[in-house]
Design a protein around this motif. Structure first.
Motif, PDB file in Angstrom:
ATOM      1  N   ARG A   1       0.678  -1.021   0.176  1.00  0.00           N
ATOM      2  CA  ARG A   1       0.005   0.080  -0.099  1.00  0.00           C
ATOM      3  C   ARG A   1       0.885   1.287  -0.211  1.00  0.00           C
ATOM      4  NH1 ARG A   1      -5.102   0.617   3.963  1.00  0.00           N
ATOM      5  NH2 ARG A   1      -5.895   2.591   2.973  1.00  0.00           N
ATOM      6  N   ARG A   2       2.073   1.135   0.793  1.00  0.00           N
ATOM      7  CA  ARG A   2       2.903   2.394   0.879  1.00  0.00           C
ATOM      8  C   ARG A   2       3.434   2.384  -0.457  1.00  0.00           C
ATOM      9  NH1 ARG A   2       8.180   2.102   3.253  1.00  0.00           N
ATOM     10  NH2 ARG A   2       7.798  -0.047   4.047  1.00  0.00           N
ATOM     11  N   VAL A   3       3.799   1.518  -1.258  1.00  0.00           N
ATOM     12  CA  VAL A   3       4.719   1.619  -2.285  1.00  0.00           C
ATOM     13  C   VAL A   3       3.782   1.824  -3.533  1.00  0.00           C
ATOM     14  CG1 VAL A   3       6.093   0.141  -4.055  1.00  0.00           C
ATOM     15  CG2 VAL A   3       6.439  -0.407  -1.698  1.00  0.00           C
ATOM     16  N   LEU A   4       2.609   1.353  -3.510  1.00  0.00           N
ATOM     17  CA  LEU A   4       1.742   1.776  -4.464  1.00  0.00           C
ATOM     18  C   LEU A   4       0.781   2.976  -4.382  1.00  0.00           C
ATOM     19  CD1 LEU A   4       0.491  -2.053  -5.280  1.00  0.00           C
ATOM     20  CD2 LEU A   4       1.433  -0.530  -6.902  1.00  0.00           C
ATOM     21  N   ASP A   5       1.005   3.887  -3.410  1.00  0.00           N
ATOM     22  CA  ASP A   5       0.415   4.995  -3.035  1.00  0.00           C
ATOM     23  C   ASP A   5       0.292   5.962  -4.200  1.00  0.00           C
ATOM     24  OD1 ASP A   5       2.665   6.161  -2.602  1.00  0.00           O
ATOM     25  OD2 ASP A   5       2.168   6.612  -0.464  1.00  0.00           O
ATOM     26  N   GLY A   6       0.975   5.842  -5.549  1.00  0.00           N
ATOM     27  CA  GLY A   6       1.043   6.940  -6.422  1.00  0.00           C
ATOM     28  C   GLY A   6      -0.253   6.814  -7.083  1.00  0.00           C
ATOM     29  N   GLY A   7      -1.205   6.333  -7.108  1.00  0.00           N
ATOM     30  CA  GLY A   7      -2.537   6.394  -7.534  1.00  0.00           C
ATOM     31  C   GLY A   7      -2.563   5.589  -8.857  1.00  0.00           C
ATOM     32  N   GLY A   8      -1.969   4.391  -8.873  1.00  0.00           N
ATOM     33  CA  GLY A   8      -2.305   3.591 -10.109  1.00  0.00           C
ATOM     34  C   GLY A   8      -1.446   2.172  -9.650  1.00  0.00           C
ATOM     35  N   GLY A   9      -1.670   1.092 -10.463  1.00  0.00           N
ATOM     36  CA  GLY A   9      -1.169  -0.167 -10.213  1.00  0.00           C
ATOM     37  C   GLY A   9      -1.933  -1.256 -10.245  1.00  0.00           C
ATOM     38  N   SER A  10      -1.288  -2.626 -10.376  1.00  0.00           N
ATOM     39  CA  SER A  10      -2.093  -3.825 -10.643  1.00  0.00           C
ATOM     40  C   SER A  10      -1.457  -4.698  -9.716  1.00  0.00           C
ATOM     41  CB  SER A  10      -2.126  -4.073 -12.008  1.00  0.00           C
ATOM     42  OG  SER A  10      -2.801  -5.550 -12.199  1.00  0.00           O
ATOM     43  N   ILE A  11      -2.450  -5.299  -8.619  1.00  0.00           N
ATOM     44  CA  ILE A  11      -1.995  -6.605  -8.225  1.00  0.00           C
ATOM     45  C   ILE A  11      -2.668  -7.580  -8.545  1.00  0.00           C
ATOM     46  CG2 ILE A  11      -1.940  -7.740  -5.608  1.00  0.00           C
ATOM     47  CD1 ILE A  11      -1.844  -4.986  -4.312  1.00  0.00           C
ATOM     48  N   VAL A  12      -1.720  -8.829  -8.992  1.00  0.00           N
ATOM     49  CA  VAL A  12      -2.321 -10.021  -9.446  1.00  0.00           C
ATOM     50  C   VAL A  12      -1.985 -11.235  -8.527  1.00  0.00           C
ATOM     51  CG1 VAL A  12      -2.693 -11.655 -11.452  1.00  0.00           C
ATOM     52  CG2 VAL A  12      -2.256  -9.184 -11.921  1.00  0.00           C
ATOM     53  N   ASN A  13      -2.890 -11.888  -7.782  1.00  0.00           N
ATOM     54  CA  ASN A  13      -2.781 -12.941  -6.852  1.00  0.00           C
ATOM     55  C   ASN A  13      -2.871 -14.347  -7.709  1.00  0.00           C
ATOM     56  OD1 ASN A  13      -2.108 -11.345  -4.737  1.00  0.00           O
ATOM     57  ND2 ASN A  13      -4.432 -10.977  -4.544  1.00  0.00           N
ATOM     58  N   ILE A  14      -1.927 -15.310  -7.497  1.00  0.00           N
ATOM     59  CA  ILE A  14      -2.379 -16.472  -8.126  1.00  0.00           C
ATOM     60  C   ILE A  14      -3.006 -17.298  -7.167  1.00  0.00           C
ATOM     61  CG2 ILE A  14      -1.147 -18.506  -9.137  1.00  0.00           C
ATOM     62  CD1 ILE A  14      -0.836 -15.794 -10.506  1.00  0.00           C
ATOM     63  N   ALA A  15      -4.148 -17.661  -7.588  1.00  0.00           N
ATOM     64  CA  ALA A  15      -5.129 -18.424  -6.671  1.00  0.00           C
ATOM     65  C   ALA A  15      -5.156 -19.942  -7.120  1.00  0.00           C
ATOM     66  CB  ALA A  15      -6.467 -17.821  -6.397  1.00  0.00           C
ATOM     67  N   SER A  16      -6.361 -20.453  -7.618  1.00  0.00           N
ATOM     68  CA  SER A  16      -6.656 -21.764  -7.956  1.00  0.00           C
ATOM     69  C   SER A  16      -7.893 -22.007  -8.191  1.00  0.00           C
ATOM     70  CB  SER A  16      -5.960 -22.752  -7.095  1.00  0.00           C
ATOM     71  OG  SER A  16      -6.301 -24.025  -7.362  1.00  0.00           O
ATOM     72  N   ILE A  17      -8.440 -22.834  -9.112  1.00  0.00           N
ATOM     73  CA  ILE A  17      -9.555 -23.524  -9.146  1.00  0.00           C
ATOM     74  C   ILE A  17     -10.067 -23.867  -7.644  1.00  0.00           C
ATOM     75  CG2 ILE A  17      -9.804 -23.714 -11.600  1.00  0.00           C
ATOM     76  CD1 ILE A  17      -9.334 -26.722 -11.306  1.00  0.00           C
ATOM     77  N   ALA A  18      -9.315 -24.421  -6.927  1.00  0.00           N
ATOM     78  CA  ALA A  18      -9.696 -24.820  -5.763  1.00  0.00           C
ATOM     79  C   ALA A  18     -10.070 -23.840  -4.735  1.00  0.00           C
ATOM     80  CB  ALA A  18      -8.327 -25.447  -5.156  1.00  0.00           C
ATOM     81  N   GLY A  19      -9.704 -22.263  -5.249  1.00  0.00           N
ATOM     82  CA  GLY A  19     -10.327 -21.410  -4.551  1.00  0.00           C
ATOM     83  C   GLY A  19     -11.843 -20.960  -4.883  1.00  0.00           C
ATOM     84  N   LEU A  20     -12.103 -21.964  -5.838  1.00  0.00           N
ATOM     85  CA  LEU A  20     -13.662 -21.706  -6.469  1.00  0.00           C
ATOM     86  C   LEU A  20     -14.733 -22.691  -6.166  1.00  0.00           C
ATOM     87  CD1 LEU A  20     -12.628 -20.085  -9.910  1.00  0.00           C
ATOM     88  CD2 LEU A  20     -13.423 -18.801  -7.820  1.00  0.00           C
ATOM     89  N   HIS A  21     -13.985 -23.995  -5.965  1.00  0.00           N
ATOM     90  CA  HIS A  21     -14.653 -25.235  -5.650  1.00  0.00           C
ATOM     91  C   HIS A  21     -13.862 -25.949  -4.574  1.00  0.00           C
ATOM     92  CE1 HIS A  21     -17.502 -24.721  -8.880  1.00  0.00           C
ATOM     93  NE2 HIS A  21     -16.525 -24.418  -9.816  1.00  0.00           N
ATOM     94  N   GLY A  22     -14.610 -27.022  -4.038  1.00  0.00           N
ATOM     95  CA  GLY A  22     -13.804 -27.887  -3.276  1.00  0.00           C
ATOM     96  C   GLY A  22     -12.999 -29.008  -3.757  1.00  0.00           C
TER      97      GLY A  22
END
Length: 238
Positions: free
Chosen positions: A102-123
């Motif tokens: 948050r401190r690094v990206l406080d310049g008013g723009g940016g993109s965070i991409v988290n690598i999740a999984s289909i196991a985060g959508l279903h069991g």
């Protein structure tokens, strides 16, 4: 100055390919891993990228603080953060980086991409801790998207299906499943490749392509989560 991307878990698999694709697209890169990603560093530099390696454990608050400081000193900013570090570390890493980035990206723009999984959508059976981690990561993605969208920071997640990586080889060696189990389940009839995930990350990272995409959990799974058919019916359609 080139856009700057920080990618964690870059020594192999999805993380390495993400770094390579972003290098090909002209990003300067910060490569973070618990192992020294020497091969990844060589690959991104061969693609012409300005790159910095910071070796350490993203579960350590001291390491993340130091990483943020090194990024700020070397590049002065971050445009993209790709959270791809190992499964058991994703949630604690996120709890730490929520404050630091948050401190690094406080310049008013940016993109965070988290690598999740289909196991985060279903069991998925026999993966309770993994499922809980990935569901939590998707929930965190959506929460941060809501909190930070007004500052111009987009937060999204990529949800891979089964990918041919060293992790898959280890799971198969333990007798958990076979190639046929996966290929027969996926409507497209194949495993994912690290490059499939890397292209999705590149899409979400680039504001010219996805500038109004925020808070999404994007399945990159060959149709796994879309198809409720039974196996024999699915195979008859091929």
């Amino acid at each position: 100055m080139n856009r700057v991307a920080v990618v964690t878990g870059v020594a192999q698999g999805i993380g390495r390919r993400v770094a390579e694709v972003l290098a090909e697209e002209g990003y300067a890169l910060v490569l973070a891993d618990i192992l020294d990603p020497v091969d990844t560093l060589a690959a991104v530099r061969a693609a012409g990228a300005d790159a910095l390696t910071v070796v350490g454990d993203v579960a350590s608050e001291a390491y993340v603080n130091g990483l943020a400081d090194q990024v700020r000193e070397r590049f002065g900013r971050v445009d993209v953060l790709v959270n791809n570090a190992g499964v058991s570390l994703l949630v604690p890493a996120e709890e730490t980086t929520a404050a630091q980035w948050r401190r690094v990206l406080d310049g008013g723009g940016g993109s965070i991409v988290n690598i999740a999984s289909i196991a985060g959508l279903h069991g998925v059976s026999d993966r309770a801790a993994y499922n809980a981690c990935k569901h939590g990561l998707i929930g965190l993605t959506r929460t941060l998207a809501g909190e930070w969208g007004g500052r111009g920071v987009r937060v999204n997640a990529v949800c891979p299906g089964w990918v041919k990586t060293g992790m898959d080889a280890a799971d198969q060696a333990s007798g958990g499943y076979t190639d046929d189990d996966i290929v027969e389940r996926v409507p497209m009839g194949r495993f994912a490749a690290p490059g499939d995930m890397a292209q999705a990350v590149a899409f979400l990272a680039n504001p010219a392509r996805s500038g109004f995409v925020n808070g999404t959990a994007l399945p990159v799974d060959g149709g796994w989560t879309a198809d409720a058919s039974w196996t024999s019916l699915r195979l008859r359609k091929r």
